[in-house]
Write a protein that holds these residues in place. Structure first.
Motif, short mmCIF file in Angstrom:
data_model
loop_
_atom_site.label_atom_id
_atom_site.label_comp_id
_atom_site.label_asym_id
_atom_site.label_seq_id
_atom_site.Cartn_x
_atom_site.Cartn_y
_atom_site.Cartn_z
N VAL A 8 32.05 132.32 -3.58
CA VAL A 8 31.37 131.15 -3.05
C VAL A 8 30.02 131.62 -2.49
O VAL A 8 29.92 132.70 -1.92
N LEU A 10 26.78 130.73 -0.01
CA LEU A 10 26.39 129.95 1.15
C LEU A 10 24.88 130.01 1.30
O LEU A 10 24.28 131.09 1.16
N ASP A 28 38.25 130.37 -0.04
CA ASP A 28 38.55 128.99 0.37
C ASP A 28 38.22 128.79 1.85
O ASP A 28 37.71 127.73 2.24
N ARG A 31 34.48 128.55 2.19
CA ARG A 31 34.04 127.26 1.63
C ARG A 31 34.31 126.13 2.61
O ARG A 31 33.47 125.26 2.84
N ARG A 32 35.49 126.16 3.22
CA ARG A 32 35.81 125.11 4.19
C ARG A 32 34.98 125.25 5.45
O ARG A 32 34.49 124.26 6.00
N GLY A 35 31.02 124.97 4.31
CA GLY A 35 30.62 123.95 3.35
C GLY A 35 29.92 122.75 3.92
O GLY A 35 28.90 122.30 3.38
N ASN A 39 25.97 124.36 2.56
CA ASN A 39 25.87 124.17 1.11
C ASN A 39 26.69 125.20 0.34
O ASN A 39 26.17 125.95 -0.49
N ALA A 40 27.99 125.25 0.60
CA ALA A 40 28.86 126.20 -0.09
C ALA A 40 29.13 125.74 -1.52
O ALA A 40 29.64 124.65 -1.74
N VAL A 41 28.75 126.59 -2.49
CA VAL A 41 28.94 126.25 -3.90
C VAL A 41 29.44 127.49 -4.64
O VAL A 41 29.29 128.62 -4.18
N ASP A 271 34.80 121.02 9.67
CA ASP A 271 35.11 119.87 8.82
C ASP A 271 36.04 118.86 9.49
O ASP A 271 36.14 117.71 9.05
N THR A 283 22.83 118.71 7.99
CA THR A 283 22.49 120.03 7.45
C THR A 283 21.10 120.49 7.91
O THR A 283 20.69 121.61 7.60
#
Length: 378
Positions: A8, A10, A28, A31-32, A35, A39-41, A271, A283
């Motif tokens: 991932v 960031l 994961d 990402r959580r 994110g 901008n976690a992709v 989140d 953001t």
């Protein structure tokens, strides 16, 4: 050792870091955790190894080998993230370190922008990986002239309202009240800031938000959290067991560490502000005003008299980053809050913005109405 199978990337402003692992729960987690704000992709294959990289392997054998290497070599003993850390450093600045109680080993090559972790169990490895990834992004931003404020913040129609104050002053209350009534939450405790042209750009610092039981109740969020826990959902694992037990039992009074100097608080994932409380996360934004709140239970929310302005205590620095000192050479000599020039420039620019002393009472709706009206007039 297994090769990395998941990754991932960031990104915050121009700064980025890739987290890669042979254990999906590690990526994961990042990402959580990042994110909503960073901008976690999933990185493109051709860019997966570009820029700073954190590689995290679940590998007991490698962790044991590094632990044996460090403990049998001349090493220093220190503390990192409240845990004992043993480390060695070679002439090129490469750092090898182990946290025996956590079952973690670190190998940092600062000049190459690479850090490898190995661990014995997934959760400590995921926590440590996210922490290092965040430190790498911070280091990149600080080198580019950003600095880090000790402030809470909410974004109102693109304008960031920054709230300052010591523990208990009301800065978290201010940001959460605005975010709970239509604005976006940018920061619970700290925020990146940099002059860009005529504006002061701000970025979030992703972290678990520490909210006291009393404040959670006053904001009308206590029952939401308790219901979620009773349904089997989890808060951040750094939360003290006493806090979890108090929530499950329905106790709402503040909890204190032995000695009564530090409150034990609820630790909320970024989140969860959205999924549990319906708050939107920002953001970024442009700094528009500074607020210096204080809480008076009997007060009607209003502007207040006072001469409080921005001070040294409102900037993060090495002295305020005692949990995560730069043992791994990621900041390349900068302190935790940025260069002196960046801090001075930001302080001068912030001084030109509207700044208000405010008093908030214990009427949540009245507080929110007052703050929203104040933000409307920016």
């Amino acid at each position: 050792m297994s090769t990395a199978t998941t990754a991932v990337r960031l990104t915050a402003a121009h700064a980025s870091v890739t987290v890669q692992s042979n254990t999906p729960s590690v990526t994961d987690w990042s990402r959580r955790y990042f994110g909503p704000w960073w901008n976690a992709v999933e990185p493109l294959a051709e860019n997966a190894g570009a820029g700073p990289v954190v590689t995290a392997h679940l590998d007991e054998t490698a962790c044991d080998e590094l632990t044996a290497h460090v403990t049998t070599s001349p090493h220093e003993e220190t503390t990192y993230a409240k845990a004992r850390l043993l480390l060695t450093r070679d002439a090129e600045g490469t750092v090898t370190a182990v946290s025996p109680e956590e079952g973690l080993a670190y190998h940092s090559e600062p000049a190459a922008g690479r850090l490898t972790l190995t661990g014995r169990s997934p959760q400590p490895l995921a926590l440590a990986t996210a922490r290092i990834a965040r430190e790498m992004v911070r280091a990149d931003l600080l080198r580019d002239g950003w600095t880090l404020l000790h402030a809470s913040a909410a974004v109102h129609h693109g304008h960031a309202v920054l709230a300052f104050g010591s523990k208990g002053a009301g800065k978290t209350t201010t940001a959460l009240l605005l975010a709970g009534h239509g604005d976006q939450l940018l920061a619970n405790d700290r925020v990146f800031i940099k002059p860009v042209g005529d504006q002061l750009h701000v970025l979030p610092w992703p972290s678990a938000a520490a909210v006291g039981l009393g404040l959670l109740d006053a904001l009308g969020l206590y029952d939401i959290v308790r219901d979620r826990l009773l349904a089997g959902e989890k808060l951040h694992p750094t939360q003290h067991d006493d806090v979890t037990e108090a929530l499950l039992a329905g106790r709402r009074e503040p909890l204190w560490e032995p000695g009564g100097k530090r409150e034990r608080k609820v630790q909320i994932f970024p989140d969860q502000f959205t999924s549990w409380f319906g708050m939107n996360l920002a953001t970024g934004g442009h700094a528009a005003a500074m607020l210096f709140p204080r809480i008076d239970p009997a007060a009607t929310p209003a502007l207040a008299d006072g001469a409080r302005t921005l001070g040294e205590e409102d900037f993060m620095s090495g002295a305020t980053e005692d949990r995560y000192p730069d043992h791994f050479g990621l900041a390349h000599g900068l302190n935790g809050g940025g260069s002196d020039l960046a801090r001075t420039t930001v302080a001068d620019r912030l001084a030109a913005l509207p700044h208000h002393q405010i008093v908030l009472g214990h009427n949540t709706q009245a507080n929110a109405d007052f703050l929203t009206k104040l933000a409307d007039n920016l």
